[in-house]
Design a protein around this motif. Sequence first.
Motif, mmCIF file in Angstrom:
data_model
loop_
_atom_site.group_PDB
_atom_site.id
_atom_site.type_symbol
_atom_site.label_atom_id
_atom_site.label_comp_id
_atom_site.label_asym_id
_atom_site.label_seq_id
_atom_site.Cartn_x
_atom_site.Cartn_y
_atom_site.Cartn_z
ATOM 1 N N VAL A 39 0.996 -1.489 0.045
ATOM 2 C CA VAL A 39 -0.125 0.331 -0.261
ATOM 3 C C VAL A 39 0.836 1.141 0.397
ATOM 4 O O VAL A 39 1.741 1.040 1.007
ATOM 5 C CB VAL A 39 -1.213 -0.025 1.020
ATOM 6 C CG1 VAL A 39 -1.595 1.062 1.032
ATOM 7 C CG2 VAL A 39 -1.871 -1.708 1.188
ATOM 8 N N ARG A 40 0.961 2.271 -1.121
ATOM 9 C CA ARG A 40 1.450 3.085 -1.013
ATOM 10 C C ARG A 40 1.014 4.657 -1.300
ATOM 11 O O ARG A 40 0.047 4.067 -2.376
ATOM 12 C CB ARG A 40 2.812 2.614 -2.119
ATOM 13 C CG ARG A 40 3.113 4.049 -2.652
ATOM 14 C CD ARG A 40 4.936 3.054 -3.169
ATOM 15 N NE ARG A 40 5.816 2.089 -2.610
ATOM 16 C CZ ARG A 40 6.568 1.203 -3.132
ATOM 17 N NH1 ARG A 40 5.635 0.441 -4.336
ATOM 18 N NH2 ARG A 40 6.700 0.228 -2.545
ATOM 19 N N SER A 41 0.981 5.506 -0.781
ATOM 20 C CA SER A 41 -0.178 6.920 -1.667
ATOM 21 C C SER A 41 1.048 7.637 -1.968
ATOM 22 O O SER A 41 2.592 7.477 -2.177
ATOM 23 C CB SER A 41 0.195 8.248 -0.350
ATOM 24 O OG SER A 41 1.110 8.420 0.466
ATOM 25 N N LEU A 42 0.665 8.825 -2.699
ATOM 26 C CA LEU A 42 1.480 9.770 -4.339
ATOM 27 C C LEU A 42 2.183 10.790 -3.098
ATOM 28 O O LEU A 42 3.766 10.836 -2.803
ATOM 29 C CB LEU A 42 0.543 10.526 -5.016
ATOM 30 C CG LEU A 42 0.689 9.837 -5.504
ATOM 31 C CD1 LEU A 42 -0.582 10.710 -6.761
ATOM 32 C CD2 LEU A 42 1.151 9.110 -6.784
ATOM 33 N N GLY A 43 1.763 10.727 -1.625
ATOM 34 C CA GLY A 43 2.219 11.698 -0.439
ATOM 35 C C GLY A 43 3.417 10.933 -0.472
ATOM 36 O O GLY A 43 4.683 11.887 -0.031
ATOM 37 N N GLU A 44 4.288 10.189 -0.403
ATOM 38 C CA GLU A 44 4.685 8.897 0.445
ATOM 39 C C GLU A 44 6.353 8.895 -0.825
ATOM 40 O O GLU A 44 7.187 9.129 -0.076
ATOM 41 C CB GLU A 44 4.611 7.114 0.030
ATOM 42 C CG GLU A 44 3.629 7.390 1.478
ATOM 43 C CD GLU A 44 4.214 6.058 1.868
ATOM 44 O OE1 GLU A 44 4.634 4.637 1.682
ATOM 45 O OE2 GLU A 44 1.913 5.750 1.760
ATOM 46 N N VAL A 53 6.809 -8.089 -9.982
ATOM 47 C CA VAL A 53 4.851 -7.921 -10.402
ATOM 48 C C VAL A 53 4.588 -8.402 -11.698
ATOM 49 O O VAL A 53 3.694 -8.227 -12.509
ATOM 50 C CB VAL A 53 3.387 -7.593 -9.281
ATOM 51 C CG1 VAL A 53 4.003 -7.608 -8.371
ATOM 52 C CG2 VAL A 53 3.963 -6.003 -10.021
ATOM 53 N N GLY A 54 5.972 -7.577 -12.084
ATOM 54 C CA GLY A 54 5.712 -8.209 -14.124
ATOM 55 C C GLY A 54 5.031 -6.982 -14.833
ATOM 56 O O GLY A 54 4.948 -7.091 -15.973
ATOM 57 N N PHE A 55 4.844 -5.652 -14.091
ATOM 58 C CA PHE A 55 4.346 -4.760 -14.623
ATOM 59 C C PHE A 55 4.672 -2.563 -13.915
ATOM 60 O O PHE A 55 5.156 -3.342 -12.748
ATOM 61 C CB PHE A 55 3.324 -4.491 -14.983
ATOM 62 C CG PHE A 55 2.047 -4.365 -13.999
ATOM 63 C CD1 PHE A 55 1.351 -3.235 -13.093
ATOM 64 C CD2 PHE A 55 1.936 -5.686 -13.248
ATOM 65 C CE1 PHE A 55 0.942 -2.876 -12.222
ATOM 66 C CE2 PHE A 55 0.009 -5.408 -12.292
ATOM 67 C CZ PHE A 55 0.603 -4.471 -11.283
ATOM 68 N N SER A 56 5.129 -2.563 -14.726
ATOM 69 C CA SER A 56 5.367 -1.149 -13.623
ATOM 70 C C SER A 56 3.770 -0.253 -13.232
ATOM 71 O O SER A 56 3.198 0.374 -14.585
ATOM 72 C CB SER A 56 6.554 0.105 -13.858
ATOM 73 O OG SER A 56 6.903 -0.065 -15.072
ATOM 74 N N LEU A 57 3.837 0.672 -12.314
ATOM 75 C CA LEU A 57 2.969 1.492 -12.340
ATOM 76 C C LEU A 57 2.914 2.994 -12.158
ATOM 77 O O LEU A 57 3.999 3.250 -10.745
ATOM 78 C CB LEU A 57 1.415 1.088 -11.270
ATOM 79 C CG LEU A 57 0.040 1.965 -11.337
ATOM 80 C CD1 LEU A 57 -0.879 2.483 -12.683
ATOM 81 C CD2 LEU A 57 -0.605 1.927 -9.995
ATOM 82 N N HIS A 58 2.327 3.998 -13.077
ATOM 83 C CA HIS A 58 3.083 5.755 -12.667
ATOM 84 C C HIS A 58 1.768 6.347 -13.334
ATOM 85 O O HIS A 58 0.734 6.004 -13.574
ATOM 86 C CB HIS A 58 4.368 5.578 -14.082
ATOM 87 C CG HIS A 58 5.282 4.849 -14.111
ATOM 88 N ND1 HIS A 58 6.218 5.117 -14.144
ATOM 89 C CD2 HIS A 58 4.574 3.465 -14.073
ATOM 90 C CE1 HIS A 58 6.842 4.214 -14.757
ATOM 91 N NE2 HIS A 58 6.396 3.178 -14.465
ATOM 92 N N GLU A 59 2.064 7.496 -11.691
ATOM 93 C CA GLU A 59 0.957 8.327 -12.638
ATOM 94 C C GLU A 59 2.604 9.470 -13.215
ATOM 95 O O GLU A 59 3.165 10.044 -12.817
ATOM 96 C CB GLU A 59 0.522 9.167 -10.552
ATOM 97 C CG GLU A 59 -0.264 10.144 -11.790
ATOM 98 C CD GLU A 59 -0.541 11.297 -10.391
ATOM 99 O OE1 GLU A 59 -1.855 11.656 -10.067
ATOM 100 O OE2 GLU A 59 0.743 11.903 -9.774
ATOM 101 N N THR A 60 1.926 9.988 -14.137
ATOM 102 C CA THR A 60 2.584 10.973 -15.075
ATOM 103 C C THR A 60 1.291 12.126 -15.936
ATOM 104 O O THR A 60 1.005 12.286 -15.737
ATOM 105 C CB THR A 60 3.305 9.750 -16.549
ATOM 106 O OG1 THR A 60 3.797 9.427 -16.050
ATOM 107 C CG2 THR A 60 3.805 11.287 -16.879
#
Length: 131
Positions: A3-8, A33-40
Amino acid sequence: MIVRSLGEIIGTERDVQAPTWCSRRLVLAKEGVGFSLHETILYAGTETRMWYANHIEAVYCVEGQGELTNDETGEKHKIEPGVMYLLDGHEHHTLRAHTDVRTVCVFNPPCTGREVHDENGVYPLLTEEDA
């Protein structure tokens, strides 16, 4: 479970800044986990040329207005909230951000977090073993 937040992430090595965008890397290759996830976020008034020669990328727009051009065909697409595009053919493309455009992006193979676009807009294919 992770569990991770953008604030971190903001202000850490997972918050990558470039002249036309910033990318907050929520999930990276090291999570296994086989992929990466980004907010851009692509900045208003900018143009970013990209070519993911080594990755497949799915992009989902959650905020803003822009235009995506397939540089190989000249085809243009309006980018706005609710629009997704999938670069399943490693297309050369350009995103013009009319406003700040906030997206959620998924990469396969996963990014390590150390990638930067080269002169052709390409991310190198890095692995955790390259660290």
